[in-house]
Design an enzyme around this catalytic site. Structure first.
Site, PDB file in Angstrom:
ATOM      1  CD  GLN A  46      -1.763   1.427   3.029  1.00 11.13           C
ATOM      2  OE1 GLN A  46      -1.711   0.515   3.832  1.00 11.13           O
ATOM      3  NE2 GLN A  46      -1.883   2.668   3.418  1.00 11.13           N
TER       4      GLN A  46
ATOM      5  CB  SER B 178       3.056   6.834   4.527  1.00 11.40           C
ATOM      6  OG  SER B 178       2.093   6.465   5.448  1.00 11.40           O
TER       7      SER B 178
ATOM      8  CD  GLU C 175      -2.810   1.399   7.950  1.00  9.72           C
ATOM      9  OE1 GLU C 175      -3.308   2.341   7.333  1.00  9.72           O
ATOM     10  OE2 GLU C 175      -1.597   1.285   8.184  1.00  9.72           O
TER      11      GLU C 175
END
Lengths: 414, 375, 414, 375
Positions: C135, C138, C253
């Protein structure tokens, strides 16, 4: 690094000690020494009377409000001399409680902003304790947001007409005068529409109602103003400049409250030193020892922090907002200490008959008074903001009300 | 798995909440707080009528015969309402002692009276400082006659009868202790009210002078019975504490939403938000531990001793934490007599000690975890 | 209130248990059971290979991604069946670590937003562990403020050209695919200019660099994008709707990270049960006991909170954000627990030679890994915000960047 | 009263800070952290040249003859810079042991070598798990020959000599312990490097096999000397810890000012502000306690034992607290090897144990407070 007085300091200390030894009301010494947070009173005497008598005696001999100029009833002493005096005065200093607001906050504000004739008239009897002063800032709508106050002052000729309500006024019921922060213009942003006055608490339209605290005691009051008239010459500072005037006062408040703050540790350590638990002496129980050690270093850390501040004073430096840590640390700590002291007693910790007054009662009083410490003179949260902003230089909170006219700020959350 | 209360039990909780909201407003609590009544008699009567006092008492003894899970949900609501009645003394301690160890005659005499609200009971265990321990029991029993002083006794001044722990041996063992049932209205006792931290729940000193008493349970079995009673009461009290913690959290949350400072709801400041979030965390941990205690209590599981201690510790901490910081969220107002915050603060700190201190239960928990691991 | 399975649940459990017992890689069971935060690895085998083999075996027998539809490689099982599987899988579940992101976050996002043909193509090999997904959200500039990301995606015909940098990408170095959140319009407020894609991690211009963590290990990566091209049909959701798409992912998440969070308590309790201190057994030391008891009730509180959530699942209810407390409580706790475990060893707590690996080394690894737990998947502070806002209904933080075009938001504090 | 360092001492602190900022950058620390050197030899040489190693060593033994207050301000800067040199082992432990108990010849041999940077010393006290206690000393000394294993020995692998605690009696009393001075380069020892939490300060295991040693101080006085040494080192380490805590606080503060999230400096969020304020509070309490320790150390006051324990506890807590939350303020970046946060976290947790654990010092503090009260 040393704890010695300079020669001048030593001389001053000797003079003070001699005078105190000759004049202090010794009959109350033991009782005052033992009093702790939540319970300062005397069994067989009215503490207000004893306090007033002691203050007058001090004033007559030149020992009142040491750091004030002589012409206003003080001694013109240096900050470090004031500290030395406090050290020597010891438990008798607890008698000054009723004068703290007047001497620590109202006096300095008057000195900075009142007319000369008013200073000469009002300050000496304030110093001598003949007249007691209070501070009228907080309001139900205000709280931490002091500048959010709503008490109105409207000009009417040479006078101002006051309507509104103050709260948390220490000693209003025995006060002769007060300094009063009002809103004179609600159409400008909140900090800009304030004006400060002083007033006679016996003025018509002033009504004082005691607040019963969570502890059951009543140290504070609500004060209601209904068409109270104050002459314009009792205004302190310019119209609209009240916020700046009040900063003088609040700065002093945080200093003076931070000074002699109780942690509860000496009481707990003394208690544990003689307490027997079910399995042996409390002081030999590892869990007790660990807790005590952790509180011990907080208590000593505060003590030595304040000594560092005194050293700075002694060198003519001004101690900074670092002192805010005193109340912040001590407030939660005394609450935890009191809770733990009750825990050590087991089920009996809840009762406080006369025979338990020395132990359970003492810590129960602490427990009930402690939540107030975490709020008065600035909540824990405000204190952390002060440290973060003024000491560490972090940004202020985002101020949504900064440029909004006061009367456009919402008053209810939902 | 259904680690939750049943729909019926939840309905009972709602019913209790509604009843208490009506009959036990803060204003009603204050009548007792202000010393105008020793407890709320009307409410007590109402609780009996609702069947709440006897909810865990078998039908043959005048109760509803429901069970301990039903009692748990009611306990939670009693805590939430800060009810000024001798519920915990009578229902968790006295009634449970009778259920565990009472003879048929004893049960017949007292349990229906409890369920109907006619009799208030209590446990007279403590004798001054200290925690539950056989060696702290000095009051003696000889030939059915008690001599000694118990203090503090919760609700002692209004109780009709007491379960009294007495010393009947001197071997320095648990077997030295026996329990007795004393009709407090029958003479031989002197009852003195004690000033205490939470005036909504009285505490008394009871002096037994050649007081006649009948044994409750077998001689020498006292400590073993008491341990069971305290474990059950620990779970039930935990529910009261969870209810109190939740209410304190709600009060704080509501105030944080209503109150404006610096032009914002104070609940928009992270300092306040996060304080409330932390209160929610401890209340949730306490609730979950208490649920486990309820399961163990209701099934009389071998896990009860450990579960009870965990529920006790967690709920004590949560209630103290929430009650304390609810005052902080309220700022100065929280520190007034007028606001209700201090009632929960008083109750939280009183409940923290009633069955023995937090330190005591910490110690108990570790002992019990060790025993389980050893087993 | 009971811990019993329903008849269907019991049947499912029996089937699962039998299959696991017959098929799991038992040779690693003990080692997996003993592993704790900061060190999941196998001494004599490559954990990635073992994990992939186990996942494939599960998939072949219909035990992979139980809650996914069968056509995408799952079993179409109910949420409670998934939990029962996890309970039965026990320590072997630790082997799923490398698939958590793919199964817990990427898969659900693909399921909600990808084209049907893509779902049928990509999801089954994801379920079976043959392909690993990561993923890519960030960024160095993002952190808690995920929507503050700067990686650009610019349209070029039927393709998008990606430039920028991602960080904290778990398993990027062994991933085959990734879901990628990009900024497609920097001139609108930050939440509005985002778009989501999935991409082949082997695409030209993708560079993965491991991040060396404070602990010395490398579980995460930086991923650099230089003119990486993604066909438009790999877009997930509408252009500019990436934030909403990402919420699906993030919601998942927090759920999955919260689930099996370590507190360190079982390890500490076990350690203290046999440890001798200078004055006797640790478990008989009152200070140790008090600390243990306080952590014990946190650990059990979390355990039973998760059982309550499972009960809700079992009844077909959806557990709420209350589950955020797991990571919040466990993160600080494991840090404190590890610190205390070292404290109990005295000076020897700092060393971790091979002979100390079982104790000091174990707790040292925890100590060094714990700060990451307090940050990953939402910092403690974000978790408190979530609880305060979504559970308690308190107001959100004041958002100064809410209506500001993204490219007008400052990027440096001073 | 002047409860502060003198202007000269403050100037020395500034000088040390400037020197270390130049010679001991985080980059230089990383050379040792990454295992490329056992310690920073250049820096060690520079510290000798600056006169910092011998600041508290009398001039007759090659030092600057300044005093312990001067050493305190340097210690603070060593902590702030996270210096990867055997300063604490050599200067606080070995040199202080020599100053307290060394013969003239011993002092002449080692102190000038310490001051000039030629000799690294250490204290070999621990033998595996446990805290300072006579009964944990099993290594034996007989006829000037040592046998046993010490572990961990800070900087043991790079030390030239060690002060070794050995058992010379078996009465179960403090008097069973004597100290010895061992030239580690003279044979009879086997030194093994140990993996440890903070690679910037080595830890070793030293095996003594029929190792020749000379007594340090009178036989049977070992424990009494050690207690003094540990107290002094506790104060000096506290200053290192205060320096480290302050630096960690500063790093967090700076990051909170620089870093933007949600369009604001993260330092404008109360959660971050208040975390930093709390770090400031503990660092300040630690500083004040350490100042008192410094006063007691420098005047050899009767208050030293209590002051040393208080400084030790307070500074240990503050450094751990600040190092830990500095990482939290930095978020994910704080958890990378690349950022310096973890160096302080490692150092804080290592220093917390070096002279005995926090639990040990808590216990010591209470003992010492009781003694004072009894006196």
């Amino acid at each position: 690094m040393n704890f010695d007085d300079t020669p001048q300091e030593a001389e001053f200390r000797a003079t003070a000690r001699a005078w105190i030894s000759a004049n202090a009301p010794k009959q109350y010494e033991e009782e005052l020494r033992k009093s702790s947070l939540g319970r300062t009173q005397l069994k067989n005497a009215n503490i207000l009377e004893v306090a007033k008598a002691w203050q007058k005696k001090k004033a007559d001999a030149g020992w009142a409000c040491l750091h004030w100029p002589k012409e206003y009833g003080g001694r013109g002493a240096s900050p470090i001399e004031r500290v030395i005096w406090q050290q020597e005065e010891g438990p008798f200093g607890k008698l000054s409680h009723m004068f703290i607001i007047g001497h620590g906050m109202c006096g300095p504000t008057m000195m900075a902003f009142a007319r000369e004739e008013h200073k000469r008239k009002y300050l000496p009897p304030l110093a001598s304790g003949e007249k007691v002063w209070c501070q009228l800032f907080s309001e139900p709508a205000g709280g931490s947001d002091v500048a959010g106050l709503r008490t109105r002052a409207e000009k009417d000729g040479d006078e101002w007409v006051i309507n509104g309500q103050k709260i948390w006024t220490s000693g209003a019921h025995y006060s002769d005068y007060g300094i009063l922060l009002t809103r004179t213009d609600p159409t400008v942003p909140k900090h800009k529409g304030l004006t400060m006055f002083f007033l006679d608490m016996k003025s018509p339209g002033v009504e004082v109602r005691p607040i019963k605290q969570a502890s059951g005691a009543s140290d504070f009051n609500e004060v209601y103003f209904t068409n109270v008239r104050i002459p314009d010459h009792q205004r302190l500072g310019e119209v609209g400049d009240g916020w700046n005037v009040s900063l003088t006062t609040l700065m002093n408040e945080r200093m003076s409250i931070g000074a002699g703050v109780s942690t509860g540790f000496p009481e707990l350590f003394e208690y544990c030193s003689s307490l027997m638990l079910d399995d042996g002496p409390a002081i030999e129980d590892r869990a007790v020892r660990s807790k005590l050690a952790n509180w011990a270093v907080k208590a000593s850390g505060l003590r030595y922090t304040s000594m560092r501040a005194i050293s700075a004073l002694s060198k003519g430096e001004r101690p900074g907002p670092e002192n805010s840590i005193g109340k912040l640390v001590a407030g939660s700590m005394i609450q935890d200490v009191a809770t733990y002291a009750l825990d050590l007693q087991g089920a009996a910790g809840v009762v406080s008959g006369p025979e338990d007054a020395e132990v359970a009662g003492r810590f129960q009083a602490m427990l009930l008074r402690a939540p107030g410490t975490r709020v008065e003179g600035g909540t824990d949260e405000i204190m952390r903001n002060i440290i973060a902003e003024r000491v560490l230089g972090l940004p202020g909170d985002i101020r949504v009300d900064k440029d909004v006219p006061f009367n456009k700020i919402p008053t209810k959350g939902r | 798995m259904n680690f939750d209360f049943s729909d019926d039990q939840k309905q009972l909780r709602d019913q209790a909440r509604k009843f208490l909201a009506e009959k036990c407003s803060p204003k009603a609590v204050r009548v007792v707080l202000d010393g105008k009544a020793p407890y709320d008699k009307e409410l007590w009567k109402g609780l009996a009528e609702m069947g709440f006092l006897g909810v865990a008492i078998p039908e043959e003894f005048g109760g509803a015969g429901a069970g301990h899970l039903e009692l748990c949900v009611i306990a939670e609501e009693m805590g939430r309402a800060n009810a000024p009645v001798p519920f915990s003394s009578t229902v968790y301690l006295a009634a449970e002692a009778l259920l565990i160890a009472g003879s048929d005659a004893q049960k017949k005499k007292w349990l229906p009276a409890i369920a109907s609200g006619e009799a208030i009971g209590t446990l007279a265990l403590f004798e001054g400082k200290g925690n539950p321990s056989p060696k702290n029991v000095k009051l003696t029993a000889a030939n059915g006659v008690l001599n000694g002083v118990k203090k503090p006794v919760a609700d002692g001044a209004i109780a009709d009868f007491a379960v009294v722990a007495a010393r009947t041996g001197s071997n320095g063992r648990d077997g030295d202790i026996s329990l007795f049932l004393v009709d407090l209205k029958a003479g031989g006792v002197e009852v003195k009210n004690l000033t205490n931290l939470d005036p909504t729940r009285g505490q008394a000193e009871i002096t037994f002078k050649d007081c006649k008493a009948e044994p409750l349970g077998a001689a020498g079995e006292g400590w073993s019975i008491l341990t069971q009673v305290l474990d059950r009461a620990a779970v039930l009290c935990a529910f009261e504490q969870v209810g109190g913690a939740d209410r304190a959290l709600e009060m704080g949350r509501d105030y944080a939403l209503d109150r404006i400072a610096f032009g914002r709801q104070i609940g928009s400041f992270q300092a306040v938000k996060h304080m409330l979030a932390d209160m929610y965390v401890s209340a949730t941990l306490a609730r979950s531990n208490s649920y486990y205690g309820a399961w163990a209590l209701s099934t009389n599981a071998a896990e009860l001793p450990e579960a009870a201690a965990a529920a006790r510790i967690s709920a004590t901490q949560a209630f103290q934490h929430c009650a304390k910081n609810n005052i902080q969220v309220h700022g100065g107002m929280g520190f007034t007599w007028e606001f209700d915050c201090h009632m929960y603060y008083r109750r939280a700190n009183t409940m923290a000690l009633g069955l023995g201190s937090l330190s005591y239960w910490e110690d108990q928990l570790i002992d019990r975890m060790r025993k389980k691991n050893a087993a």
